[in-house]
Design a protein around this motif. Structure first.
Motif, PDB file in Angstrom:
ATOM      1  N   GLN A   1       0.820  -1.210   0.000  1.00 40.77           N
ATOM      2  CA  GLN A   1       0.000   0.000   0.000  1.00 40.77           C
ATOM      3  C   GLN A   1       0.861   1.270   0.000  1.00 40.77           C
ATOM      4  OE1 GLN A   1      -2.770  -1.666  -0.937  1.00 40.77           O
ATOM      5  NE2 GLN A   1      -3.908  -0.120   0.158  1.00 40.77           N
ATOM      6  N   SER A   2       2.177   1.118  -0.128  1.00 33.60           N
ATOM      7  CA  SER A   2       3.116   2.250  -0.152  1.00 33.60           C
ATOM      8  C   SER A   2       3.187   2.983   1.178  1.00 33.60           C
ATOM      9  CB  SER A   2       2.756   3.251  -1.270  1.00 33.60           C
ATOM     10  OG  SER A   2       2.862   2.650  -2.533  1.00 33.60           O
ATOM     11  N   ILE A   3       3.011   2.257   2.277  1.00 33.39           N
ATOM     12  CA  ILE A   3       3.176   2.832   3.609  1.00 33.39           C
ATOM     13  C   ILE A   3       4.445   2.250   4.205  1.00 33.39           C
ATOM     14  CG2 ILE A   3       2.161   3.094   5.908  1.00 33.39           C
ATOM     15  CD1 ILE A   3      -0.568   2.704   4.580  1.00 33.39           C
ATOM     16  N   SER A   4       5.343   3.108   4.630  1.00 34.37           N
ATOM     17  CA  SER A   4       6.689   2.683   5.006  1.00 34.37           C
ATOM     18  C   SER A   4       6.718   1.774   6.220  1.00 34.37           C
ATOM     19  CB  SER A   4       7.558   3.909   5.292  1.00 34.37           C
ATOM     20  OG  SER A   4       7.122   4.560   6.471  1.00 34.37           O
ATOM     21  N   GLY A   5       5.759   1.916   7.138  1.00 34.18           N
ATOM     22  CA  GLY A   5       5.810   1.147   8.367  1.00 34.18           C
ATOM     23  C   GLY A   5       6.709   1.780   9.410  1.00 34.18           C
ATOM     24  N   THR A   6       7.306   2.922   9.086  1.00 30.82           N
ATOM     25  CA  THR A   6       8.141   3.658  10.031  1.00 30.82           C
ATOM     26  C   THR A   6       7.344   4.864  10.516  1.00 30.82           C
ATOM     27  OG1 THR A   6      10.098   3.009   8.787  1.00 30.82           O
ATOM     28  CG2 THR A   6      10.354   4.808  10.365  1.00 30.82           C
ATOM     29  N   PRO A   7       6.856   4.845  11.753  1.00 36.67           N
ATOM     30  CA  PRO A   7       6.011   5.951  12.227  1.00 36.67           C
ATOM     31  C   PRO A   7       6.674   7.306  12.049  1.00 36.67           C
ATOM     32  CG  PRO A   7       5.974   4.140  13.777  1.00 36.67           C
ATOM     33  CD  PRO A   7       7.021   3.795  12.765  1.00 36.67           C
ATOM     34  N   SER A   8       5.882   8.287  11.640  1.00 37.59           N
ATOM     35  CA  SER A   8       6.265   9.696  11.429  1.00 37.59           C
ATOM     36  C   SER A   8       7.200   9.903  10.248  1.00 37.59           C
ATOM     37  CB  SER A   8       6.877  10.308  12.704  1.00 37.59           C
ATOM     38  OG  SER A   8       8.207   9.856  12.906  1.00 37.59           O
ATOM     39  N   ALA A   9       7.464   8.845   9.437  1.00 37.85           N
ATOM     40  CA  ALA A   9       8.367   9.030   8.299  1.00 37.85           C
ATOM     41  C   ALA A   9       7.683   9.723   7.128  1.00 37.85           C
ATOM     42  CB  ALA A   9       8.925   7.686   7.840  1.00 37.85           C
ATOM     43  N   ASN A  10       6.408   9.454   6.922  1.00 38.53           N
ATOM     44  CA  ASN A  10       5.745   9.938   5.709  1.00 38.53           C
ATOM     45  C   ASN A  10       4.891  11.174   5.964  1.00 38.53           C
ATOM     46  OD1 ASN A  10       3.905   7.864   7.112  1.00 38.53           O
ATOM     47  ND2 ASN A  10       2.482   8.893   5.740  1.00 38.53           N
ATOM     48  N   PRO A  11       4.775  12.048   4.941  1.00 39.62           N
ATOM     49  CA  PRO A  11       3.813  13.139   5.022  1.00 39.62           C
ATOM     50  C   PRO A  11       2.427  12.612   4.655  1.00 39.62           C
ATOM     51  CG  PRO A  11       4.878  13.214   2.906  1.00 39.62           C
ATOM     52  CD  PRO A  11       5.491  12.061   3.654  1.00 39.62           C
ATOM     53  N   THR A  12       1.410  13.426   4.828  1.00 41.19           N
ATOM     54  CA  THR A  12       0.070  13.041   4.388  1.00 41.19           C
ATOM     55  C   THR A  12       0.026  13.029   2.860  1.00 41.19           C
ATOM     56  OG1 THR A  12      -0.964  13.969   6.351  1.00 41.19           O
ATOM     57  CG2 THR A  12      -2.369  13.687   4.422  1.00 41.19           C
ATOM     58  N   PHE A  13      -0.550  11.955   2.301  1.00 44.64           N
ATOM     59  CA  PHE A  13      -0.751  11.921   0.850  1.00 44.64           C
ATOM     60  C   PHE A  13      -2.139  11.363   0.569  1.00 44.64           C
ATOM     61  CE2 PHE A  13       1.016   7.760   1.824  1.00 44.64           C
ATOM     62  CZ  PHE A  13       0.335   6.878   1.005  1.00 44.64           C
ATOM     63  N   PHE A  14      -2.608  11.606  -0.661  1.00 43.68           N
ATOM     64  CA  PHE A  14      -3.955  11.207  -1.068  1.00 43.68           C
ATOM     65  C   PHE A  14      -3.839  10.349  -2.323  1.00 43.68           C
ATOM     66  CE2 PHE A  14      -3.997  15.215   1.115  1.00 43.68           C
ATOM     67  CZ  PHE A  14      -5.026  15.086   2.035  1.00 43.68           C
ATOM     68  N   LYS A  15      -4.389   9.140  -2.265  1.00 40.22           N
ATOM     69  CA  LYS A  15      -4.323   8.221  -3.402  1.00 40.22           C
ATOM     70  C   LYS A  15      -5.636   8.313  -4.182  1.00 40.22           C
ATOM     71  CE  LYS A  15      -2.384   4.207  -2.847  1.00 40.22           C
ATOM     72  NZ  LYS A  15      -2.152   2.771  -2.479  1.00 40.22           N
ATOM     73  N   LEU A  16      -5.587   8.954  -5.356  1.00 36.91           N
ATOM     74  CA  LEU A  16      -6.781   9.147  -6.175  1.00 36.91           C
ATOM     75  C   LEU A  16      -6.775   8.153  -7.335  1.00 36.91           C
ATOM     76  CD1 LEU A  16      -6.940  13.061  -6.340  1.00 36.91           C
ATOM     77  CD2 LEU A  16      -7.680  11.513  -4.523  1.00 36.91           C
TER      78      LEU A  16
END
Length: 513
Positions: A420-435
């Protein structure tokens, strides 16, 4: 003589056992073979040299840098047969090292794509970015539009404006194309090289009324998908601006270095909607100020950028298998040369053994969570698919599943999250929207409120839902289904259904899609 026989004969006669258009001796051999078949040898060889990437052409300009950059950014390559491929950087490590060394002359360079296909350099199209002429297939039914073009068509539809276009169908198609063509700002924020491709695509669509019914539907889908996404964007951002250029690349590179994650794993956004010009942080040891460049809610304008992912599931399949790379060597989960040569009875014996091992691992909690596990399908009843190819695929699928279940750090939940393209590392990713658009141009496949992946989110299997592992003898696949919680600050934002299928083509590595 068939084409395959011709290529086999050419390979057999070449000096190194594999032919190259950079080798004068190999070219002469091909010329002689073609002349014996009364074929126009000079024209065919010239066409091959013009359309095919070669080691010599990689050394020209900055082609090696472009090639490596496309691999690093998980971008699609265009193949000579009209298809596309995304290169698996882990499985192609040897070829990548050859490119980095710049010692490419006379080398046998082989890449592996994310579906496990082996690709020689000669299978790649020499597109405009490598100095070739831009091409668009004239066969609409088999036309495959590049990923960067799909993304740019979303920008183009937004540039034209809300309410000016309708879903593309036989009644509106030509009117829509006329509106687009007459728009003076349609190419705002779109790179020049992509503009050229889109113009060629538009020229091809001038013959829409003469297309077959099947070709018309394909043409409509090409435009409806980005149209439906653009219409959703325009509901909340009435005059959007975008960036896929310098700012986009600068942010991705810096944040990949900070997080030590692949660019798409830090932030899967394919385009950035720009609310106002961002002031890039100077910090290179903290991801927080970089993540703070992006809005946290759809429709917000309090931050400079909105990260929008346009990747559909079918465009990111094989990459899920790269989840396994950090847990061991490929020899542990890919089929060995010896295993590929087993007969039907041997496969049945080994599948039976693996089914027993996997069942025991499931009982011991090998899924990485205390969820109930439901075994579904007639394969679990001791039955087998017919034929060696399907038996080989089933064995390979079980070998992959066993590897995940028995490894102390791998898990079904981790595989789902990675896919699902989620790194699994808390706080690593910014908010994104999958359209995700629709081929009919009628809204999104997933409602906008369910497309948000919050910054600093993590995931876990939904503890109230079962994990289903499906083994049916009609196919060579094993499918795992479950529900994944998207978690932010310890709270479940939402739960979504996910599935991964382990499958293989005869003689090729097993993939995860």
């Amino acid at each position: 003589m068939t084409l395959d026989e011709l290529l086999l004969e050419w390979s057999y006669r070449s000096e190194r056992g594999y032919p190259s258009l950079d080798n004068p001796s190999d070219v002469l051999i091909l010329k002689n073979l073609l002349e014996k078949l009364n074929l126009p040898s000079n024209k065919i060889i010239n066409d091959l040299e013009e359309a095919t990437l070669s080691p010599a052409q990689l050394l020209k300009r900055n082609n090696i840098e472009v090639f490596l950059s496309k691999i690093e950014n998980n971008e699609e390559f265009i193949l000579k047969d009209g298809g596309t491929a995304i290169i698996d950087p882990d499985a192609s490590a040897d070829a990548i090292n050859i490119l980095k060394s710049r010692n490419v002359e006379g080398q046998r360079i082989r890449f592996t794509d994310t579906n496990g296909n082996i690709l020689s350099l000669g299978k790649f199209e020499k597109t405009t970015e490598f100095g070739g002429a831009e091409k668009v297939s004239t066969n609409i039914e088999s036309l495959k539009v590049r990923t960067d073009v799909k993304e740019s068509l979303v920008i183009l539809m937004c540039n034209v404006g809300k309410g000016k276009l309708k879903p593309f169908d036989p009644d509106s198609f030509n009117d829509n194309m006329n509106i687009i063509e007459s728009s003076s700002n349609k190419f705002n924020d779109i790179e020049n090289k992509v503009q050229e491709y889109i113009e060629i695509l538009f020229n091809l669509m001038e013959n829409y009324q003469e297309f077959s019914t099947k070709s018309k539907r394909k043409a409509e889908a090409i435009f409806n998908n980005p149209y439906s996404i653009a219409e959703e964007i325009l509901k909340s951002y009435s005059n959007p601006r975008f960036n896929r250029g310098d700012i986009f690349n600068k942010i991705r590179s810096e944040c990949s270095n900070i997080t030590v994650l692949e660019k798409d794993k830090w932030n899967p956004g394919d385009i950035y909607l720009v609310n106002f010009e961002p002031k890039l942080p100077k910090e290179t040891d903290s991801i927080a100020p970089w993540n703070d460049l992006f809005v946290n809610n759809w429709g917000d304008t309090d931050k400079p950028l909105v990260s929008i992912s346009l990747k559909e599931q079918r465009y990111q399949p094989g990459r899920a298998k790269s989840y396994l790379v950090k847990f061991g060597e490929k020899v542990e989960y890919d089929l060995s040369k010896e295993e590929l040569e087993w007969d039907e009875e041997k496969y049945k014996i080994e599948i039976t053994k693996l089914r027993e091992i996997v069942s025991k691992l499931i009982e011991e909690g090998g899924t990485g969570a205390p969820n109930e596990v439901i075994k579904q399908g007639d394969g679990w009843d001791g039955k087998f698919p017919e034929g060696r190819p399907k038996l080989q695929g089933t064995y390979g699928a079980y070998k992959l599943l066993e590897f995940i279940l028995k490894h102390p750090d791998a898990s079904v939940a981790g595989l789902f999250a990675y896919g699902q393209s989620i790194s699994g590392t808390p706080s690593a990713n910014p908010t994104f929207f999958k359209l995700v658009g629709t081929d009919k141009g009628t809204g999104l496949k997933v409602p906008i409120e369910e497309s948000r992946y919050p910054g600093g989110s993590n995931t876990d299997l939904n503890e109230d839902s079962a994990v289903t592992i499906i083994d049916t003898i009609k196919s060579a696949n094993i499918t795992i289904k479950g529900k994944l919680d998207i978690i932010k600050d310890g709270e479940i934002e939402r739960t979504e259904e996910v599935s991964k299928t382990f499958r293989g083509d005869f003689g090729k590595p097993i993939g995860i899609v």
